[in-house]
Design a protein around this motif. Structure first.
Motif, PDB file in Angstrom:
ATOM      1  N   MET A 305       1.076  -1.068  -0.054  1.00 11.74           N
ATOM      2  CA  MET A 305       0.014   0.031  -0.109  1.00 11.74           C
ATOM      3  C   MET A 305       0.815   1.085   0.011  1.00 11.74           C
ATOM      4  SD  MET A 305      -3.211   0.863  -0.041  1.00 11.74           S
ATOM      5  CE  MET A 305      -3.709   2.587  -0.428  1.00 11.74           C
ATOM      6  N   ALA A 306       2.065   1.222   0.510  1.00 10.30           N
ATOM      7  CA  ALA A 306       2.704   2.419   0.849  1.00 10.30           C
ATOM      8  C   ALA A 306       3.403   2.737  -0.690  1.00 10.30           C
ATOM      9  CB  ALA A 306       4.079   2.233   1.644  1.00 10.30           C
ATOM     10  N   GLY A 321       0.030   9.811   4.431  1.00 12.11           N
ATOM     11  CA  GLY A 321       1.377   9.834   4.632  1.00 12.11           C
ATOM     12  C   GLY A 321       2.099   8.827   5.649  1.00 12.11           C
ATOM     13  N   PHE A 322       1.332   8.685   6.394  1.00  9.67           N
ATOM     14  CA  PHE A 322       1.894   7.979   7.726  1.00  9.67           C
ATOM     15  C   PHE A 322       2.055   6.387   7.292  1.00  9.67           C
ATOM     16  CE2 PHE A 322      -0.464  10.724  10.722  1.00  9.67           C
ATOM     17  CZ  PHE A 322       0.523  11.758  10.727  1.00  9.67           C
ATOM     18  N   ASN A 328       8.427   2.249   6.839  1.00  9.63           N
ATOM     19  CA  ASN A 328      10.222   2.452   6.931  1.00  9.63           C
ATOM     20  C   ASN A 328      10.644   1.344   7.639  1.00  9.63           C
ATOM     21  OD1 ASN A 328      12.587   3.310   7.792  1.00  9.63           O
ATOM     22  ND2 ASN A 328      11.809   5.673   7.113  1.00  9.63           N
ATOM     23  N   PRO A 329      11.704   0.791   7.092  1.00 17.12           N
ATOM     24  CA  PRO A 329      12.249  -0.427   7.827  1.00 17.12           C
ATOM     25  C   PRO A 329      12.870   0.050   9.162  1.00 17.12           C
ATOM     26  CG  PRO A 329      13.499   0.296   5.641  1.00 17.12           C
ATOM     27  CD  PRO A 329      12.494   1.025   5.832  1.00 17.12           C
ATOM     28  N   HIS A 330      13.323   1.311   9.313  1.00 20.79           N
ATOM     29  CA  HIS A 330      13.962   1.772  10.497  1.00 20.79           C
ATOM     30  C   HIS A 330      12.929   1.560  11.764  1.00 20.79           C
ATOM     31  CE1 HIS A 330      17.675   2.617   8.747  1.00 20.79           C
ATOM     32  NE2 HIS A 330      17.107   3.029   7.862  1.00 20.79           N
ATOM     33  N   ALA A 490       5.568  -0.101  19.655  1.00 24.90           N
ATOM     34  CA  ALA A 490       4.940   0.957  20.653  1.00 24.90           C
ATOM     35  C   ALA A 490       4.982   2.325  19.923  1.00 24.90           C
ATOM     36  CB  ALA A 490       6.217   0.968  21.702  1.00 24.90           C
ATOM     37  N   ASN A 491       3.814   2.922  20.238  1.00 23.65           N
ATOM     38  CA  ASN A 491       3.626   4.264  19.691  1.00 23.65           C
ATOM     39  C   ASN A 491       3.232   4.323  18.206  1.00 23.65           C
ATOM     40  OD1 ASN A 491       2.857   6.620  20.492  1.00 23.65           O
ATOM     41  ND2 ASN A 491       5.191   7.529  19.945  1.00 23.65           N
ATOM     42  N   SER A 492       2.990   3.083  17.695  1.00 21.30           N
ATOM     43  CA  SER A 492       2.535   3.182  16.157  1.00 21.30           C
ATOM     44  C   SER A 492       1.012   3.408  15.988  1.00 21.30           C
ATOM     45  CB  SER A 492       3.099   1.717  15.457  1.00 21.30           C
ATOM     46  OG  SER A 492       2.267   0.674  16.316  1.00 21.30           O
ATOM     47  N   TRP A 493       0.138   3.148  17.096  1.00 21.14           N
ATOM     48  CA  TRP A 493      -1.226   3.537  16.946  1.00 21.14           C
ATOM     49  C   TRP A 493      -1.620   4.771  16.289  1.00 21.14           C
ATOM     50  CZ3 TRP A 493      -5.551   0.397  17.494  1.00 21.14           C
ATOM     51  CH2 TRP A 493      -6.744   1.195  17.639  1.00 21.14           C
ATOM     52  N   SER A 494      -0.803   5.682  16.491  1.00 20.24           N
ATOM     53  CA  SER A 494      -0.889   7.075  16.123  1.00 20.24           C
ATOM     54  C   SER A 494      -0.601   7.451  14.544  1.00 20.24           C
ATOM     55  CB  SER A 494      -0.365   8.246  16.801  1.00 20.24           C
ATOM     56  OG  SER A 494       1.126   7.865  16.807  1.00 20.24           O
TER      57      SER A 494
END
Length: 600
Positions: A305-306, A321-322, A328-330, A490-494
């Motif tokens: 999708m990206a 855009g998110f 992003n692999p990082h 962690a913190n990916s929900w946003s």
């Protein structure tokens, strides 16, 4: 004229959306890149060139087969897929397992009931597992684990969503305080890392506490429920008893299914602020064409999708855009969980359920399939010689194994799974199985003579092995695995989008969409599809029922504690286990209850 919906991707999410849409009178077309298979990551596969006259090809699997009892969305859909004389369709092809076994190197395995004990044998197995396991867990380990679980049980939804989402599972469980070393200790193996790797292919250092905690609680609550089945598996190869009947049902209702079609672009018209079409490439003819519809539902995985999101789309909905940022692999949001099948000369029934090789470097889980396939005997596959089938999943492809291999620098050493050839993967996984399942001093369960042949999931492509590995044994890119698995870090929900986008005719249904399930599973894919269909219903103004969405189970007996924590969280206060007045209240209620009984 019914509204036309084009669904891009024919995995579980795409098929689930088609199911809900076609039953509500929409016109549906699916464009899927696989030439023959359906169901995406859920599919089973035929081992190439394995069939002889009169036999079916040997059955293989892409990944994990696990239908826990808290699944509600996918099982509701399964009940509406006809299958023979089954009263509840393909749902009746799910059978409960009875045991879960943790296999350990150099030690006897630990086996326990996977469901609430209902028989004397269940209770005996539970007691044996608890009293004679020799896990090495200390009293402080057990107390820490119990404290962490209790905190999750009594924390409000708001605290889990807004605070625990930002905390890694490893950090929440305080494992560094326990061990102070990078070598796994019993607490890490049994309470944190081992289960996390094996069940969801997630790095415990990276997965959010919200995701890990929610799923752990669902499984623990199931085990404590006498009327629930914690673990269920299919009673035959996935395609035969679920996906192929599903495809036949969708086609019979009018869904048009296009195979060998790879979506290469979404076209956004800035003037109308709508998607005007999608370009698909026919992988057989190498010809492209543009397909058009009233609404477009993208049911392709994150990494694909990206590539479809254009700057014009981001202008209309900045949250899209998110999606590219998430891939992003990082950020380490993609991991691997792929299957390896071993076909045996004898049927080895390890236990009546899943086996977790708790200390295997590659986080291996295994299940002996024939015991659950009464209508699909192994004699009907391949050349008829195979009598046993061990279906294995490898969940940590970025840790070094147990065998020494020639290295590029001329020396020998141990290799990560992602750097191995297919033959090396087979030999390495078999060696780890032998280490875990063969107990010293007892006759071995596995040996070289019993192995007939093996098959590695075709999504693993050794010719492309070149991905560098950084800290925490996580890949920086996944070009040599065609279908990696999303991990909710962690913190990916946003960063994750809703099923309905800011583009009025574009909807999303995939494992990266926000759902109550919040895990890359068949259940999460189905829930995401239902949310996308509800968005289409609202946008089209169709007078049809919306799809039902379930929330995760919350134990009612602890509702008061969660309500108290909600108040504390709203005031900016931390979670606490100290509620003095509640204890007094419960004591008073208990006194009044006994007085009432005495009076009565």
């Amino acid at each position: 004229m019914p509204k036309k919906i084009v669904i891009l991707g024919g995995g579980v999410a795409g098929m689930s959306a088609a199911h809900e849409l076609i039953e509500r009178g929409f016109a549906v077309e699916i464009y899927e890149r696989q030439p023959h298979y359906v169901g995406g990551k859920a599919r089973s596969v035929d081992v190439p060139d394995s069939a002889t006259p009169g036999h079916q090809p040997l059955p293989g699997e892409h990944g994990f087969r696990f239908f826990p009892g808290f699944y509600r969305h996918i099982t509701d859909t399964m009940k509406r897929i006809p299958y023979g004389q089954n009263r509840q369709g393909v749902f009746d092809n799910l059978v409960p397992t009875q045991r879960v076994m943790m296999a350990r190197t150099g030690k006897p395995p630990v086996a326990a009931p996977v469901n609430f004990p209902k028989t004397r044998a269940d209770w005996q197995a539970l007691l044996d597992g608890l009293l004679h396991a020799d896990t090495g867990l200390t009293d402080s380990d057990k107390k820490l684990f119990a404290d962490r679980v209790w905190q999750l049980l009594t924390s409000s939804y708001e605290r889990r969503q807004q605070s625990y989402e930002r905390v890694a599972w490893w950090q929440y469980m305080s494992t560094d305080q326990q061990c102070g070393t990078r070598q796994p200790c019993p607490y890490e193996l049994y309470c944190v890392g081992g289960l996390t790797h094996s069940l969801v292919a997630a790095q415990p250092q990276l997965m959010s506490t919200k995701t890990g905690g929610d799923i752990l609680l669902q499984l623990l609550l199931l085990m404590a429920n006498p009327g629930a089945h914690t673990d269920r598996v299919l009673n035959g190869p996935t395609n035969d008893v679920w996906l192929n009947p599903w495809l036949q049902y969708l086609k019979s209702k009018g869904v048009v299914y296009h195979h060998n079609q790879l979506t290469t672009a979404l076209h956004c018209d800035p003037a109308t602020r709508l998607i005007s079409g999608a370009t698909v490439l026919d992988l057989e003819t190498q010809q492209t064409r543009t397909v058009q519809a009233d609404y477009y539902l993208a049911a392709v995985p994150l990494e694909r999708m990206a590539k479809l999101i254009s700057p014009d789309m981001v202008k209309l909905d900045p949250t899209l855009g998110f999606v590219e940022h998430l891939s992003n692999p990082h950020l380490h949001t993609l991991n691997w969980m792929n299957g390896v099948q071993f076909y045996l000369r004898e049927d080895v029934q390890l236990t009546k359920g899943h086996v977790i090789c708790i200390d295997s470097p590659w986080a291996i889980t295994v299940i002996s399939q024939p015991q659950f396939w009464p209508d699909f005997p192994m004699s009907g596959y391949g050349d008829g010689q195979a009598k046993g089938l061990l279906s294995v999943d490898v969940s940590n492809w970025f840790a070094k194994g147990v065998l020494d291999w020639p290295l590029d620098d001329g020396t020998t050493g141990r290799k990560q799974a992602c750097d191995c050839t297919l033959d090396e993967i087979v030999k390495e996984v078999w060696a780890q199985l032998e280490q875990s399942l063969n107990t010293p001093g007892l006759p071995p369960l596995l040996g070289p003579d019993i192995l007939l042949r093996a098959y590695v999931d075709a999504d693993i492509r050794p010719e492309l092995l070149s991905a560098p590995v950084q800290a925490l044994d996580v890949p920086t890119r996944s070009g040599h695995n065609d279908e990696p698995l999303l991990v909710n870090t962690a913190n990916s929900w946003s960063l994750r989008p809703e099923a309905s986008t800011g583009i009025a005719n574009l909807f999303l249904a995939a494992d990266y969409v926000r759902t109550n399930t919040d895990l890359a599973t068949m259940e999460g894919a189905n829930e995401a599809a239902r949310r996308a269909v509800n968005g289409i219903i609202a946008a089209s103004g169709a007078k049809v029922p919306t799809c039902r969405i379930w929330e995760l189970h919350e134990p009612g007996v602890l509702a008061v504690l969660r309500w108290l924590d909600r108040r504390r969280f709203a005031q900016g206060l931390p979670w606490t286990n100290e509620v003095p007045w509640l204890g007094k209240l419960l004591h008073r209620l208990n006194y009044l209850f006994h007085q009432f009984r005495r009076f009565k």
